[in-house]
Design a protein around this motif. Structure first.
Motif, mmCIF file in Angstrom:
data_model
loop_
_atom_site.group_PDB
_atom_site.id
_atom_site.type_symbol
_atom_site.label_atom_id
_atom_site.label_comp_id
_atom_site.label_asym_id
_atom_site.label_seq_id
_atom_site.Cartn_x
_atom_site.Cartn_y
_atom_site.Cartn_z
ATOM 1 N N LEU A 1 -1.362 -8.293 19.800
ATOM 2 C CA LEU A 1 -0.716 -8.487 18.494
ATOM 3 C C LEU A 1 0.614 -7.734 18.432
ATOM 4 O O LEU A 1 0.687 -6.573 18.818
ATOM 5 C CB LEU A 1 -1.651 -7.971 17.382
ATOM 6 C CG LEU A 1 -1.115 -8.069 15.952
ATOM 7 C CD1 LEU A 1 -1.031 -9.528 15.510
ATOM 8 C CD2 LEU A 1 -1.996 -7.283 14.977
ATOM 9 N N THR A 2 1.655 -8.423 17.913
ATOM 10 C CA THR A 2 2.933 -7.738 17.689
ATOM 11 C C THR A 2 3.112 -7.508 16.201
ATOM 12 O O THR A 2 3.224 -8.465 15.431
ATOM 13 C CB THR A 2 4.120 -8.606 18.186
ATOM 14 O OG1 THR A 2 3.893 -8.903 19.559
ATOM 15 C CG2 THR A 2 5.445 -7.892 18.019
ATOM 16 N N THR B 1 -3.614 -3.265 16.082
ATOM 17 C CA THR B 1 -3.111 -3.542 17.449
ATOM 18 C C THR B 1 -4.082 -2.979 18.495
ATOM 19 O O THR B 1 -4.140 -3.474 19.614
ATOM 20 C CB THR B 1 -1.679 -2.988 17.692
ATOM 21 O OG1 THR B 1 -1.554 -1.737 17.077
ATOM 22 C CG2 THR B 1 -0.627 -3.906 17.159
ATOM 23 N N GLU B 2 -4.846 -1.972 18.084
ATOM 24 C CA GLU B 2 -5.885 -1.475 18.988
ATOM 25 C C GLU B 2 -6.972 -2.553 19.142
ATOM 26 O O GLU B 2 -7.467 -2.833 20.224
ATOM 27 C CB GLU B 2 -6.494 -0.219 18.383
ATOM 28 C CG GLU B 2 -7.167 0.696 19.380
ATOM 29 C CD GLU B 2 -7.615 1.976 18.687
ATOM 30 O OE1 GLU B 2 -8.828 2.212 18.672
ATOM 31 O OE2 GLU B 2 -6.748 2.692 18.132
ATOM 32 N N ALA C 1 0.833 -1.218 0.000
ATOM 33 C CA ALA C 1 0.000 0.000 0.000
ATOM 34 C C ALA C 1 0.865 1.264 0.000
ATOM 35 O O ALA C 1 2.092 1.198 0.066
ATOM 36 C CB ALA C 1 -0.985 -0.003 1.161
ATOM 37 N N LYS C 2 0.168 2.402 -0.052
ATOM 38 C CA LYS C 2 0.874 3.692 -0.152
ATOM 39 C C LYS C 2 1.576 4.018 1.171
ATOM 40 O O LYS C 2 1.165 3.508 2.228
ATOM 41 C CB LYS C 2 -0.128 4.793 -0.501
ATOM 42 C CG LYS C 2 -0.810 4.538 -1.841
ATOM 43 C CD LYS C 2 -1.144 5.828 -2.550
ATOM 44 C CE LYS C 2 -1.562 5.570 -3.979
ATOM 45 N NZ LYS C 2 -3.015 5.604 -4.197
ATOM 46 N N PRO C 3 2.642 4.860 1.107
ATOM 47 C CA PRO C 3 3.355 5.201 2.344
ATOM 48 C C PRO C 3 2.394 5.664 3.438
ATOM 49 O O PRO C 3 1.480 6.450 3.186
ATOM 50 C CB PRO C 3 4.294 6.342 1.902
ATOM 51 C CG PRO C 3 4.522 6.091 0.442
ATOM 52 C CD PRO C 3 3.240 5.502 -0.079
ATOM 53 N N GLY C 4 2.605 5.122 4.639
ATOM 54 C CA GLY C 4 1.778 5.512 5.790
ATOM 55 C C GLY C 4 0.606 4.588 6.050
ATOM 56 O O GLY C 4 0.150 4.471 7.186
ATOM 57 N N VAL C 5 0.135 3.893 4.999
ATOM 58 C CA VAL C 5 -1.076 3.070 5.158
ATOM 59 C C VAL C 5 -0.799 1.846 6.038
ATOM 60 O O VAL C 5 -1.592 1.522 6.934
ATOM 61 C CB VAL C 5 -1.628 2.634 3.775
ATOM 62 C CG1 VAL C 5 -2.778 1.649 3.929
ATOM 63 C CG2 VAL C 5 -2.072 3.858 2.976
ATOM 64 N N ALA C 6 0.335 1.173 5.809
ATOM 65 C CA ALA C 6 0.641 -0.039 6.592
ATOM 66 C C ALA C 6 0.790 0.314 8.077
ATOM 67 O O ALA C 6 0.321 -0.429 8.947
ATOM 68 C CB ALA C 6 1.909 -0.705 6.057
ATOM 69 N N GLU C 7 1.397 1.475 8.356
ATOM 70 C CA GLU C 7 1.553 1.914 9.756
ATOM 71 C C GLU C 7 0.175 2.152 10.383
ATOM 72 O O GLU C 7 -0.084 1.760 11.523
ATOM 73 C CB GLU C 7 2.344 3.230 9.844
ATOM 74 C CG GLU C 7 3.827 3.106 9.581
ATOM 75 C CD GLU C 7 4.168 3.191 8.104
ATOM 76 O OE1 GLU C 7 3.294 2.883 7.258
ATOM 77 O OE2 GLU C 7 5.311 3.545 7.785
#
Ligand code: UDP
Length: 247
Positions: A130-131, A124-125, A111-117
């Motif tokens: 989850l790690t 994780t919320e 995906a586009k930069p920032g999306v995976a983060e």
């Protein structure tokens, strides 16, 4: 697990629960090189029919689930019915739950930069145990130095599960080309636009649409640029009727 050949692609005849059980067993078995899950829909089977050089690639996965109502319809037309559609994103989320429960770490690539983060933060919320060992966007050259850098970043994070979300067929090609280089990863899932959904940027169809087998229609209304790609679906179904009549 039983496999059913639908127009050249060897789908596993599994429910979501059975696919999730396979994932849990695979993660517990510690494979040397990653086991691979592909989630082809009718569009991809049609791609194979039009460009048969894709068959070995698509059939190379260890688990192949029918991610589309078109494939399930075709299986019925051909009198070799698959039990049900298994959406890749649903198996992806079940895998997150298994990872959270058993302490396996995951890595989001694509995906586009920032999306995976953003997807990592939201998931994780939802699954506090989850790690997420790392994330990397999907806009890098898939060979040479940039590819080596992406592989090095993944290896340094030591994930158990790698989500590869680069779109079809780039993600399948990338997994196949780099499977050996990913030794240590237990499982790779090719999951298209899942990170966009988990990040909250793209909505999945309401449950009623999914129930009626109309998820594709909802997606088309939200993302009309998909029309050209989706035209493969009627072509695939007509071709399937023709294949049945000629058999
Ligand atoms: N993508 C990517 N790298 C690329 C091209 C696409 O990471 O070079 C991502 C894109 O941002 C999107 C996903 O791949 O998140 C493809 O999503 P789509 O819903 O189109 O998946 P498909 O229908 O191909 O499975």
């Amino acid at each position: 697990m039983e496999q059913i050949n639908i127009r050249g692609v060897n789908f596993h005849n599994v429910t979501l629960d059975e696919a999730a059980a396979w994932v849990a067993d695979t993660l517990a078995a510690v494979p040397d090189t990653p086991r691979v899950v592909f989630t082809p829909n009718a569009e991809i089977v049609q791609l194979c029919l039009e460009q048969p050089e894709y068959y070995p690639l698509v059939n190379s996965a260890d688990l192949i689930i029918p991610d589309g109502i078109g494939v399930v319809k075709a299986s019925r037309i051909l009198d070799t019915p698959l039990k049900c559609k298994v959406a890749g994103i649903d198996l992806g989320e079940r895998t997150l739950a298994i990872a959270a429960e058993h302490g396996y770490s995951v890595y989001f690539l694509g995906a586009k930069p920032g999306v995976a983060e953003q997807a990592a933060a939201r998931m994780t919320e939802k699954y506090p145990t989850l790690t997420v060992a790392g994330t990397h966007d999907g806009y890098f050259k898939k060979e040479g130095e940039e590819n080596e850098a992406a592989l090095a970043a993944i290896r340094a994070a030591h994930p158990d599960v790698l989500y590869v979300c680069l779109g079809v067929p780039a993600q399948e090609k990338w997994i196949n080309a780099n499977r050996e280089a990913l030794a240590g990863v237990k499982l790779c899932l090719a999951l298209g636009g899942s990170l966009d959904v988990w990040a909250g940027n793209v909505k999945r169809a309401p449950k009623l649409f999914i129930k009626l087998g109309l998820e594709w229609f909802y997606r088309l209304c939200c993302e009309p640029w998909r029309l050209r790609r989706m035209m493969k679906l009627p072509k695939f179904l007509f071709g399937t009727y023709a294949a049945k009549w000629n058999s």
